[in-house]
Design a protein around this motif. Structure first.
Motif, PDB file in Angstrom:
ATOM      1  N   VAL A  17      -7.573   3.534  11.534  1.00 21.33           N
ATOM      2  CA  VAL A  17      -6.210   3.785  11.077  1.00 21.33           C
ATOM      3  C   VAL A  17      -5.271   2.773  11.717  1.00 21.33           C
ATOM      4  N   MET A  18      -5.434   2.558  13.024  1.00 21.75           N
ATOM      5  CA  MET A  18      -4.582   1.588  13.705  1.00 21.75           C
ATOM      6  C   MET A  18      -4.808   0.197  13.133  1.00 21.75           C
ATOM      7  N   ALA A  19      -6.068  -0.139  12.849  1.00 20.56           N
ATOM      8  CA  ALA A  19      -6.365  -1.446  12.290  1.00 20.56           C
ATOM      9  C   ALA A  19      -5.720  -1.589  10.914  1.00 20.56           C
ATOM     10  N   ASP A  20      -5.783  -0.516  10.107  1.00 21.54           N
ATOM     11  CA  ASP A  20      -5.175  -0.559   8.788  1.00 21.54           C
ATOM     12  C   ASP A  20      -3.659  -0.687   8.898  1.00 21.54           C
ATOM     13  N   GLY A  21      -3.061   0.070   9.810  1.00 16.99           N
ATOM     14  CA  GLY A  21      -1.625  -0.025  10.023  1.00 16.99           C
ATOM     15  C   GLY A  21      -1.228  -1.407  10.475  1.00 16.99           C
ATOM     16  N   ALA A  22      -2.017  -1.994  11.366  1.00 15.13           N
ATOM     17  CA  ALA A  22      -1.741  -3.343  11.855  1.00 15.13           C
ATOM     18  C   ALA A  22      -1.852  -4.358  10.719  1.00 15.13           C
ATOM     19  N   ALA A  23      -2.866  -4.193   9.886  1.00 10.76           N
ATOM     20  CA  ALA A  23      -3.033  -5.100   8.751  1.00 10.76           C
ATOM     21  C   ALA A  23      -1.869  -4.976   7.779  1.00 10.76           C
ATOM     22  N   LEU A  24      -1.450  -3.747   7.524  1.00 11.59           N
ATOM     23  CA  LEU A  24      -0.315  -3.531   6.626  1.00 11.59           C
ATOM     24  C   LEU A  24       0.968  -4.104   7.207  1.00 11.59           C
ATOM     25  N   LYS A  26       1.443  -6.744   8.930  1.00  8.11           N
ATOM     26  CA  LYS A  26       1.538  -8.208   8.869  1.00  8.11           C
ATOM     27  C   LYS A  26       2.567  -8.646   7.832  1.00  8.11           C
ATOM     28  N   LYS A  27       2.643  -7.913   6.750  1.00  8.53           N
ATOM     29  CA  LYS A  27       3.607  -8.210   5.682  1.00  8.53           C
ATOM     30  C   LYS A  27       5.047  -7.982   6.157  1.00  8.53           C
ATOM     31  N   CYS A  28       5.233  -7.087   7.099  1.00  8.70           N
ATOM     32  CA  CYS A  28       6.553  -6.715   7.609  1.00  8.70           C
ATOM     33  C   CYS A  28       7.049  -7.652   8.710  1.00  8.70           C
ATOM     34  N   ALA A  29       6.096  -8.237   9.424  1.00 11.38           N
ATOM     35  CA  ALA A  29       6.414  -9.001  10.634  1.00 11.38           C
ATOM     36  C   ALA A  29       7.314 -10.202  10.374  1.00 11.38           C
ATOM     37  N   GLY A  30       7.256 -10.774   9.193  1.00 12.63           N
ATOM     38  CA  GLY A  30       8.091 -11.926   8.886  1.00 12.63           C
ATOM     39  C   GLY A  30       9.576 -11.639   9.048  1.00 12.63           C
ATOM     40  N   CYS A  31       9.991 -10.454   8.700  1.00 10.03           N
ATOM     41  CA  CYS A  31      11.403 -10.075   8.821  1.00 10.03           C
ATOM     42  C   CYS A  31      11.674  -9.210  10.061  1.00 10.03           C
ATOM     43  N   HIS A  32      10.752  -8.309  10.384  1.00 11.03           N
ATOM     44  CA  HIS A  32      10.977  -7.340  11.460  1.00 11.03           C
ATOM     45  C   HIS A  32      10.456  -7.801  12.823  1.00 11.03           C
ATOM     46  N   GLY A  33       9.759  -8.939  12.860  1.00  7.38           N
ATOM     47  CA  GLY A  33       9.188  -9.440  14.106  1.00  7.38           C
ATOM     48  C   GLY A  33       7.787  -8.905  14.324  1.00  7.38           C
ATOM     49  N   ALA A  34       7.010  -9.611  15.126  1.00 11.71           N
ATOM     50  CA  ALA A  34       5.604  -9.263  15.359  1.00 11.71           C
ATOM     51  C   ALA A  34       5.437  -7.874  15.970  1.00 11.71           C
ATOM     52  N   HIS A  35       6.459  -7.398  16.656  1.00 10.65           N
ATOM     53  CA  HIS A  35       6.396  -6.085  17.305  1.00 10.65           C
ATOM     54  C   HIS A  35       7.496  -5.151  16.810  1.00 10.65           C
ATOM     55  N   GLY A  36       8.055  -5.445  15.621  1.00 14.08           N
ATOM     56  CA  GLY A  36       9.103  -4.605  15.050  1.00 14.08           C
ATOM     57  C   GLY A  36      10.392  -4.650  15.845  1.00 14.08           C
ATOM     58  N   GLU A  37      10.567  -5.710  16.631  1.00 14.18           N
ATOM     59  CA  GLU A  37      11.690  -5.809  17.572  1.00 14.18           C
ATOM     60  C   GLU A  37      12.949  -6.452  16.992  1.00 14.18           C
ATOM     61  N   LYS A  38      12.884  -6.955  15.783  1.00 14.80           N
ATOM     62  CA  LYS A  38      14.032  -7.663  15.201  1.00 14.80           C
ATOM     63  C   LYS A  38      14.751  -6.820  14.147  1.00 14.80           C
ATOM     64  N   ILE A  88       1.412   4.340   3.560  1.00 15.41           N
ATOM     65  CA  ILE A  88       2.752   4.498   4.124  1.00 15.41           C
ATOM     66  C   ILE A  88       2.666   5.276   5.431  1.00 15.41           C
ATOM     67  N   LYS A  89       1.858   6.317   5.456  1.00 19.91           N
ATOM     68  CA  LYS A  89       1.683   7.104   6.676  1.00 19.91           C
ATOM     69  C   LYS A  89       1.054   6.252   7.780  1.00 19.91           C
ATOM     70  N   GLU A  90       0.023   5.482   7.450  1.00 17.24           N
ATOM     71  CA  GLU A  90      -0.631   4.615   8.423  1.00 17.24           C
ATOM     72  C   GLU A  90       0.350   3.589   8.976  1.00 17.24           C
ATOM     73  N   LEU A  91       1.138   3.011   8.093  1.00 21.24           N
ATOM     74  CA  LEU A  91       2.120   2.012   8.501  1.00 21.24           C
ATOM     75  C   LEU A  91       3.185   2.639   9.394  1.00 21.24           C
ATOM     76  N   ALA A  92       3.662   3.804   9.024  1.00 17.05           N
ATOM     77  CA  ALA A  92       4.673   4.494   9.822  1.00 17.05           C
ATOM     78  C   ALA A  92       4.142   4.829  11.208  1.00 17.05           C
ATOM     79  N   GLU A  93       2.906   5.274  11.280  1.00 20.30           N
ATOM     80  CA  GLU A  93       2.306   5.601  12.573  1.00 20.30           C
ATOM     81  C   GLU A  93       2.140   4.344  13.437  1.00 20.30           C
ATOM     82  N   TYR A  94       1.766   3.258  12.793  1.00 26.09           N
ATOM     83  CA  TYR A  94       1.606   1.995  13.527  1.00 26.09           C
ATOM     84  C   TYR A  94       2.967   1.531  14.079  1.00 26.09           C
ATOM     85  N   ILE A  95       3.987   1.535  13.228  1.00 25.98           N
ATOM     86  CA  ILE A  95       5.322   1.094  13.645  1.00 25.98           C
ATOM     87  C   ILE A  95       5.846   1.985  14.771  1.00 25.98           C
ATOM     88  N   HIS A  96       5.607   3.275  14.665  1.00 27.32           N
ATOM     89  CA  HIS A  96       6.038   4.204  15.714  1.00 27.32           C
ATOM     90  C   HIS A  96       5.424   3.812  17.066  1.00 27.32           C
TER      91      HIS A  96
END
Length: 99
Positions: A17-24, A26-38, A88-96
């Protein structure tokens, strides 16, 4: 032995699940940063560590076209349109988990 096997299976499933969330993400990191920090494009909130329920609701709102936070509705709709509810759930859990 059965308990150990079950524990290993559950740990493996959690890492998938974490791997899937991390893979998902990657598409977000361009705008939100590699760690969701932007703040995406200088407009959005920092998403790292946000509440899972809030993230899920927001992503589903963007997907449905009913959410337009910071004027980013159409951009985000395109980004999440292909995601299933499970993704969406996997991605939300990863971002959290990002901090």
């Amino acid at each position: 032995m059965k308990k150990v096997t079950l524990a290993l299976m559950l740990a493996g499933a959690a890492s998938l699940v974490m791997a899937d969330g991390a893979a998902l993400f990657k598409k977000c990191a361009g705008c939100h940063g590699a760690h969701g920090e932007k703040k995406a494009l200088g407009k959005s909130a920092v998403i790292a560590g946000m509440d899972v329920a809030t993230l899920e609701a927001d992503l589903k709102g963007y997907k449905a076209g009913t959410l337009n936070k910071h004027g980013m509705g159409m951009l985000m709709k395109g980004q999440v349109a292909s995601l299933s509810d499970a993704q969406i759930k996997e991605l939300a859990e990863y971002i959290h988990g990002l901090k």
